[in-house]
Design a protein around this motif. Structure first.
Motif, PDB file in Angstrom:
ATOM      1  N   ASP A 113       0.812  -1.219   0.000  1.00  0.00           N
ATOM      2  CA  ASP A 113       0.000   0.000   0.000  1.00  0.00           C
ATOM      3  C   ASP A 113       0.847   1.272   0.000  1.00  0.00           C
ATOM      4  O   ASP A 113       0.406   2.314  -0.479  1.00  0.00           O
ATOM      5  CB  ASP A 113      -0.945   0.017   1.210  1.00  0.00           C
ATOM      6  CG  ASP A 113      -2.044  -1.035   1.107  1.00  0.00           C
ATOM      7  OD1 ASP A 113      -2.278  -1.550  -0.014  1.00  0.00           O
ATOM      8  OD2 ASP A 113      -2.655  -1.353   2.144  1.00  0.00           O
ATOM      9  N   MET A 114       2.045   1.206   0.555  1.00  0.00           N
ATOM     10  CA  MET A 114       2.893   2.399   0.674  1.00  0.00           C
ATOM     11  C   MET A 114       3.665   2.718  -0.604  1.00  0.00           C
ATOM     12  O   MET A 114       4.123   3.840  -0.776  1.00  0.00           O
ATOM     13  CB  MET A 114       3.889   2.230   1.827  1.00  0.00           C
ATOM     14  CG  MET A 114       3.268   2.315   3.186  1.00  0.00           C
ATOM     15  SD  MET A 114       4.572   2.146   4.429  1.00  0.00           S
ATOM     16  CE  MET A 114       3.609   2.231   5.916  1.00  0.00           C
ATOM     17  N   PRO A 137       4.368   3.530  -4.570  1.00  0.00           N
ATOM     18  CA  PRO A 137       3.603   4.223  -5.619  1.00  0.00           C
ATOM     19  C   PRO A 137       2.866   3.211  -6.495  1.00  0.00           C
ATOM     20  O   PRO A 137       3.433   2.216  -6.916  1.00  0.00           O
ATOM     21  CB  PRO A 137       4.681   4.966  -6.424  1.00  0.00           C
ATOM     22  CG  PRO A 137       5.847   5.069  -5.502  1.00  0.00           C
ATOM     23  CD  PRO A 137       5.782   3.873  -4.602  1.00  0.00           C
ATOM     24  N   GLU A 138       1.600   3.471  -6.733  1.00  0.00           N
ATOM     25  CA  GLU A 138       0.743   2.539  -7.450  1.00  0.00           C
ATOM     26  C   GLU A 138       1.184   2.344  -8.900  1.00  0.00           C
ATOM     27  O   GLU A 138       1.569   3.283  -9.580  1.00  0.00           O
ATOM     28  CB  GLU A 138      -0.702   3.059  -7.418  1.00  0.00           C
ATOM     29  CG  GLU A 138      -1.712   1.960  -7.561  1.00  0.00           C
ATOM     30  CD  GLU A 138      -3.108   2.466  -7.276  1.00  0.00           C
ATOM     31  OE1 GLU A 138      -3.935   2.403  -8.199  1.00  0.00           O
ATOM     32  OE2 GLU A 138      -3.343   2.919  -6.141  1.00  0.00           O
ATOM     33  N   GLY A 139       1.157   1.107  -9.342  1.00  0.00           N
ATOM     34  CA  GLY A 139       1.397   0.791 -10.738  1.00  0.00           C
ATOM     35  C   GLY A 139       2.853   0.712 -11.158  1.00  0.00           C
ATOM     36  O   GLY A 139       3.150   0.310 -12.263  1.00  0.00           O
ATOM     37  N   ASN A 140       3.767   1.066 -10.285  1.00  0.00           N
ATOM     38  CA  ASN A 140       5.176   1.070 -10.670  1.00  0.00           C
ATOM     39  C   ASN A 140       5.891  -0.235 -10.355  1.00  0.00           C
ATOM     40  O   ASN A 140       6.979  -0.468 -10.839  1.00  0.00           O
ATOM     41  CB  ASN A 140       5.909   2.208  -9.957  1.00  0.00           C
ATOM     42  CG  ASN A 140       5.439   3.558 -10.417  1.00  0.00           C
ATOM     43  OD1 ASN A 140       5.067   3.723 -11.560  1.00  0.00           O
ATOM     44  ND2 ASN A 140       5.440   4.519  -9.515  1.00  0.00           N
ATOM     45  N   PHE A 141       5.276  -1.071  -9.523  1.00  0.00           N
ATOM     46  CA  PHE A 141       5.974  -2.247  -9.041  1.00  0.00           C
ATOM     47  C   PHE A 141       5.094  -3.483  -9.069  1.00  0.00           C
ATOM     48  O   PHE A 141       3.889  -3.401  -8.905  1.00  0.00           O
ATOM     49  CB  PHE A 141       6.435  -2.019  -7.592  1.00  0.00           C
ATOM     50  CG  PHE A 141       7.220  -0.756  -7.411  1.00  0.00           C
ATOM     51  CD1 PHE A 141       8.540  -0.682  -7.790  1.00  0.00           C
ATOM     52  CD2 PHE A 141       6.619   0.376  -6.885  1.00  0.00           C
ATOM     53  CE1 PHE A 141       9.255   0.480  -7.641  1.00  0.00           C
ATOM     54  CE2 PHE A 141       7.322   1.543  -6.731  1.00  0.00           C
ATOM     55  CZ  PHE A 141       8.651   1.597  -7.117  1.00  0.00           C
ATOM     56  N   ASP A 142       5.732  -4.609  -9.264  1.00  0.00           N
ATOM     57  CA  ASP A 142       5.088  -5.895  -9.126  1.00  0.00           C
ATOM     58  C   ASP A 142       5.565  -6.445  -7.783  1.00  0.00           C
ATOM     59  O   ASP A 142       6.748  -6.716  -7.607  1.00  0.00           O
ATOM     60  CB  ASP A 142       5.508  -6.806 -10.281  1.00  0.00           C
ATOM     61  CG  ASP A 142       4.773  -8.133 -10.288  1.00  0.00           C
ATOM     62  OD1 ASP A 142       3.755  -8.252  -9.595  1.00  0.00           O
ATOM     63  OD2 ASP A 142       5.238  -9.048 -10.989  1.00  0.00           O
ATOM     64  N   ASP A 200       6.567   4.176   8.627  1.00  0.00           N
ATOM     65  CA  ASP A 200       5.599   4.895   7.797  1.00  0.00           C
ATOM     66  C   ASP A 200       6.120   4.942   6.359  1.00  0.00           C
ATOM     67  O   ASP A 200       7.204   4.442   6.062  1.00  0.00           O
ATOM     68  CB  ASP A 200       5.304   6.292   8.350  1.00  0.00           C
ATOM     69  CG  ASP A 200       6.536   7.184   8.421  1.00  0.00           C
ATOM     70  OD1 ASP A 200       7.479   7.009   7.612  1.00  0.00           O
ATOM     71  OD2 ASP A 200       6.562   8.077   9.286  1.00  0.00           O
ATOM     72  N   LYS A 201       5.345   5.535   5.496  1.00  0.00           N
ATOM     73  CA  LYS A 201       5.680   5.567   4.068  1.00  0.00           C
ATOM     74  C   LYS A 201       7.010   6.268   3.817  1.00  0.00           C
ATOM     75  O   LYS A 201       7.834   5.794   3.032  1.00  0.00           O
ATOM     76  CB  LYS A 201       4.552   6.262   3.294  1.00  0.00           C
ATOM     77  CG  LYS A 201       4.739   6.249   1.803  1.00  0.00           C
ATOM     78  CD  LYS A 201       3.531   6.827   1.106  1.00  0.00           C
ATOM     79  CE  LYS A 201       3.691   6.725  -0.399  1.00  0.00           C
ATOM     80  NZ  LYS A 201       2.463   7.129  -1.100  1.00  0.00           N
TER      81      LYS A 201
END
Length: 186
Positions: A21-22, A24-29, A109-110
């Motif tokens: 969840d922490m 960045p969305e879509g950048n990692f598998d 934390d993030k």
């Protein structure tokens, strides 16, 4: 589909989901392992761009996974973030300063996670290189990972700057209010 793989080895599903969840969305598998043995097998088969490794694991401890990584030059160049709720358990086995990996203490934390990943990437470059060269694809993947993380860090820095400005404005308004109240009381 992303070509940037992050392997999260932790027996806690909560931590694995939190890391996912922490980022960045879509950048990692995100590849998950619930114990050290499964995690080490995934290191060998998946060739991750980053490894996040809990230190206390069933079947094969994080310490044992770390030792296996250090034995094989092709794995030593993978950025590594060790995670533990008790730093002293790590420092009992590996003395500080941690030269070739980053450490993040649970809970994190993030911002702490992003900083640990960035630190791990920098430290991985310090690893003595083997005689075999890395594939161009692995290099491109690592560069893209760093770019995505740098963009996230810049976004966070911008947000911090904006919050600092807002905080200064609130302080000024508060001081004006206090001064006004003091004048009315007299």
């Amino acid at each position: 589909m992303s070509t940037h793989k992050i392997l999260v080895i932790d027996d806690s599903k909560v931590i694995r989901m939190r890391v996912k969840d922490m980022l960045p969305e879509g950048n990692f598998d995100i590849i998950e392992a619930k114990d050290g043995l499964e995690g080490f097998n995934l290191i060998r088969t998946e060739n991750p761009n980053l490894i996040m490794l809990d230190f206390l694991l069933p079947k094969m401890s994080g310490w044992e996974v770390y030792q296996e990584i250090q034995k094989q030059s092709q794995y030593r160049s993978i950025p590594l973030v060790l995670m533990s709720g008790r730093k002293e358990e790590v420092t009992d086995k590996i003395t500080e300063p941690f030269e070739y990996f980053s450490f993040v203490e649970k809970p994190f934390d993030k911002e702490q996670l992003i900083n640990a990943i960035r630190d791990a990437m920098m430290k991985a470059k310090k690893q003595p290189q083997s005689l075999t060269t890395a594939s161009p694809q692995a290099s491109v993947g690592a560069t893209a990972d760093i770019s995505a993380l740098n963009a996230e860090i810049e976004r966070l820095k911008s947000k911090v700057y904006r919050l600092e400005q807002e905080s200064e404005q609130i302080k000024k308004q508060f001081n004006q209010l206090v001064t006004f109240i003091k004048q009315k009381i007299r």
